[in-house]
Scaffold this motif. Structure first.
Motif, PDB file in Angstrom:
ATOM      1  N   THR A  73      16.667 -41.812   5.047  1.00 21.81           N
ATOM      2  CA  THR A  73      16.234 -41.199   3.789  1.00 21.81           C
ATOM      3  C   THR A  73      16.646 -39.728   3.732  1.00 21.81           C
ATOM      4  OG1 THR A  73      14.335 -42.702   3.693  1.00 21.81           O
ATOM      5  CG2 THR A  73      14.238 -40.727   2.324  1.00 21.81           C
ATOM      6  N   GLY A  74      16.433 -39.028   4.832  1.00 15.22           N
ATOM      7  CA  GLY A  74      16.811 -37.616   4.883  1.00 15.22           C
ATOM      8  C   GLY A  74      18.306 -37.414   4.713  1.00 15.22           C
ATOM      9  N   ALA A  75      19.108 -38.258   5.344  1.00 13.59           N
ATOM     10  CA  ALA A  75      20.565 -38.151   5.220  1.00 13.59           C
ATOM     11  C   ALA A  75      21.006 -38.387   3.785  1.00 13.59           C
ATOM     12  CB  ALA A  75      21.251 -39.142   6.164  1.00 13.59           C
ATOM     13  N   ALA A  76      20.404 -39.369   3.135  1.00 14.26           N
ATOM     14  CA  ALA A  76      20.761 -39.660   1.743  1.00 14.26           C
ATOM     15  C   ALA A  76      20.389 -38.499   0.824  1.00 14.26           C
ATOM     16  CB  ALA A  76      20.076 -40.946   1.290  1.00 14.26           C
ATOM     17  N   LEU A  77      19.203 -37.942   1.018  1.00 12.59           N
ATOM     18  CA  LEU A  77      18.778 -36.813   0.190  1.00 12.59           C
ATOM     19  C   LEU A  77      19.651 -35.578   0.419  1.00 12.59           C
ATOM     20  CD1 LEU A  77      14.889 -37.135   0.427  1.00 12.59           C
ATOM     21  CD2 LEU A  77      16.314 -37.480  -1.601  1.00 12.59           C
ATOM     22  N   LEU A  78      19.967 -35.304   1.666  1.00  8.44           N
ATOM     23  CA  LEU A  78      20.822 -34.153   1.969  1.00  8.44           C
ATOM     24  C   LEU A  78      22.224 -34.324   1.404  1.00  8.44           C
ATOM     25  CD1 LEU A  78      19.930 -32.972   5.575  1.00  8.44           C
ATOM     26  CD2 LEU A  78      19.924 -31.615   3.494  1.00  8.44           C
ATOM     27  N   ALA A  79      22.764 -35.529   1.447  1.00  6.21           N
ATOM     28  CA  ALA A  79      24.100 -35.763   0.881  1.00  6.21           C
ATOM     29  C   ALA A  79      24.098 -35.431  -0.605  1.00  6.21           C
ATOM     30  CB  ALA A  79      24.534 -37.208   1.106  1.00  6.21           C
ATOM     31  N   GLY A  80      23.095 -35.899  -1.313  1.00  7.03           N
ATOM     32  CA  GLY A  80      22.992 -35.609  -2.737  1.00  7.03           C
ATOM     33  C   GLY A  80      22.791 -34.131  -3.011  1.00  7.03           C
ATOM     34  N   GLY A  81      21.943 -33.497  -2.222  1.00  7.67           N
ATOM     35  CA  GLY A  81      21.701 -32.066  -2.402  1.00  7.67           C
ATOM     36  C   GLY A  81      22.934 -31.225  -2.143  1.00  7.67           C
ATOM     37  N   MET A  82      23.681 -31.595  -1.109  1.00  8.05           N
ATOM     38  CA  MET A  82      24.891 -30.833  -0.787  1.00  8.05           C
ATOM     39  C   MET A  82      25.961 -31.018  -1.855  1.00  8.05           C
ATOM     40  SD  MET A  82      25.339 -31.058   3.308  1.00  8.05           S
ATOM     41  CE  MET A  82      24.215 -30.256   4.412  1.00  8.05           C
ATOM     42  N   LEU A  83      26.095 -32.231  -2.385  1.00  5.62           N
ATOM     43  CA  LEU A  83      27.066 -32.448  -3.462  1.00  5.62           C
ATOM     44  C   LEU A  83      26.657 -31.692  -4.723  1.00  5.62           C
ATOM     45  CD1 LEU A  83      27.984 -36.220  -3.041  1.00  5.62           C
ATOM     46  CD2 LEU A  83      29.437 -34.236  -2.625  1.00  5.62           C
ATOM     47  N   SER A  84      25.376 -31.650  -4.997  1.00  8.33           N
ATOM     48  CA  SER A  84      24.883 -30.887  -6.142  1.00  8.33           C
ATOM     49  C   SER A  84      25.144 -29.394  -5.965  1.00  8.33           C
ATOM     50  CB  SER A  84      23.380 -31.143  -6.317  1.00  8.33           C
ATOM     51  OG  SER A  84      22.871 -30.350  -7.354  1.00  8.33           O
ATOM     52  N   ALA A  85      24.889 -28.888  -4.774  1.00 10.49           N
ATOM     53  CA  ALA A  85      25.163 -27.475  -4.498  1.00 10.49           C
ATOM     54  C   ALA A  85      26.651 -27.183  -4.627  1.00 10.49           C
ATOM     55  CB  ALA A  85      24.668 -27.102  -3.103  1.00 10.49           C
ATOM     56  N   PHE A  86      27.494 -28.146  -4.225  1.00  7.00           N
ATOM     57  CA  PHE A  86      28.938 -27.959  -4.354  1.00  7.00           C
ATOM     58  C   PHE A  86      29.353 -27.794  -5.810  1.00  7.00           C
ATOM     59  CE2 PHE A  86      33.136 -29.792  -5.135  1.00  7.00           C
ATOM     60  CZ  PHE A  86      33.922 -28.905  -4.413  1.00  7.00           C
ATOM     61  N   ALA A 129      23.348 -37.400  16.936  1.00  2.00           N
ATOM     62  CA  ALA A 129      24.397 -36.379  17.030  1.00  2.00           C
ATOM     63  C   ALA A 129      24.887 -35.967  15.644  1.00  2.00           C
ATOM     64  CB  ALA A 129      25.558 -36.894  17.875  1.00  2.00           C
ATOM     65  N   ILE A 130      25.119 -36.950  14.782  1.00  2.40           N
ATOM     66  CA  ILE A 130      25.574 -36.620  13.429  1.00  2.40           C
ATOM     67  C   ILE A 130      24.488 -35.849  12.675  1.00  2.40           C
ATOM     68  CG2 ILE A 130      26.308 -37.550  11.203  1.00  2.40           C
ATOM     69  CD1 ILE A 130      27.566 -39.904  12.731  1.00  2.40           C
ATOM     70  N   SER A 131      23.245 -36.269  12.839  1.00  2.00           N
ATOM     71  CA  SER A 131      22.137 -35.563  12.175  1.00  2.00           C
ATOM     72  C   SER A 131      22.032 -34.123  12.647  1.00  2.00           C
ATOM     73  CB  SER A 131      20.807 -36.285  12.439  1.00  2.00           C
ATOM     74  OG  SER A 131      20.811 -37.555  11.846  1.00  2.00           O
ATOM     75  N   SER A 132      22.237 -33.882  13.922  1.00  2.00           N
ATOM     76  CA  SER A 132      22.183 -32.505  14.428  1.00  2.00           C
ATOM     77  C   SER A 132      23.356 -31.691  13.898  1.00  2.00           C
ATOM     78  CB  SER A 132      22.138 -32.482  15.960  1.00  2.00           C
ATOM     79  OG  SER A 132      23.341 -32.951  16.513  1.00  2.00           O
ATOM     80  N   TYR A 133      24.502 -32.329  13.709  1.00  2.00           N
ATOM     81  CA  TYR A 133      25.656 -31.635  13.126  1.00  2.00           C
ATOM     82  C   TYR A 133      25.355 -31.228  11.681  1.00  2.00           C
ATOM     83  CZ  TYR A 133      30.559 -30.348  12.744  1.00  2.00           C
ATOM     84  OH  TYR A 133      31.725 -29.639  12.605  1.00  2.00           O
ATOM     85  N   VAL A 134      24.732 -32.131  10.937  1.00  2.00           N
ATOM     86  CA  VAL A 134      24.347 -31.825   9.555  1.00  2.00           C
ATOM     87  C   VAL A 134      23.359 -30.664   9.530  1.00  2.00           C
ATOM     88  CG1 VAL A 134      23.137 -32.714   7.524  1.00  2.00           C
ATOM     89  CG2 VAL A 134      24.811 -34.148   8.697  1.00  2.00           C
TER      90      VAL A 134
END
Length: 188
Positions: A61-74, A148-153
């Motif tokens: 859920t967190g990954a999905a929300l962050l993906a959307g937030g980052m695209l919106s910020a872009f 690992a991917i989550s920590s990179y994000v």
């Protein structure tokens, strides 16, 4: 023909953005680059130790929300970058160069973060269907990869926030007594 699936320029832009801007010539920021390699060490450690993720659905859920937030910020960043280009057309050359560089760097970080979130979500979905134990914990390779991917994000997110704030302060001419970049009370 497969060029439309090529994410290499995004990743290259992200890596190039990890530079030390204190010099006239761009130099790699080796400290930042080393910090961004720590998720590899985390992956190895979690794989070696056999750690598990107790609630992978929350991470998904967190990954999905962050993906959307980052695209919106872009999208907002892209609009701001266009506005700076318009402002600078009639003015002196390079007047907003530092701000443009900050926005360009942040754009690459945002897109890399969005891509990492998508990869994180994919690894979580695959892992939740392939390697859940009897208690519902994600284990093994998929747990280590997702962590690992989550920590990179998380690292990307931490790098993006000061850059966005700095661009905001510089572009909008925030008063020194309100800017977080000045210490104490500014005297004009």
């Amino acid at each position: 023909m497969l060029d439309r699936f090529n994410v290499t320029p995004i990743l290259r832009g992200h890596w190039k953005g990890l530079t030390n801007g204190q010099y006239l010539v761009y130099r790699p920021d080796f400290t930042a680059r080393a910090i961004f390699l720590t998720p590899l060490a985390l992956f190895g450690y979690l794989l070696w130790s056999g750690a598990s993720l107790k609630s992978p659905a929350a991470l998904l859920t967190g990954a999905a929300l962050l993906a959307g937030g980052m695209l919106s910020a872009f999208t907002h960043l892209s609009t701001l970058r266009l506005k700076i280009t318009e402002w600078d057309e009639g003015g002196s050359a390079g007047r907003f160069q530092m701000e443009r560089d900050m926005l360009d760097e942040t754009a690459a970080h945002l897109l890399t973060g969005s891509l990492a979130c998508v990869l994180d979500a994919a690894s979580l979905v695959i892992g939740m269907n392939a390697s859940l134990d009897k208690q519902g914990h994600l284990t093994g390779f998929w747990a280590a990869l997702s962590a690992a991917i989550s920590s990179y994000v998380l690292l990307i997110f931490v790098v993006i926030l000061p850059r966005l704030y700095s661009a905001y302060v510089e572009i909008n001419g925030v008063a020194k007594n309100l800017s977080g970049f000045t210490r104490g009370k500014a005297r004009d």
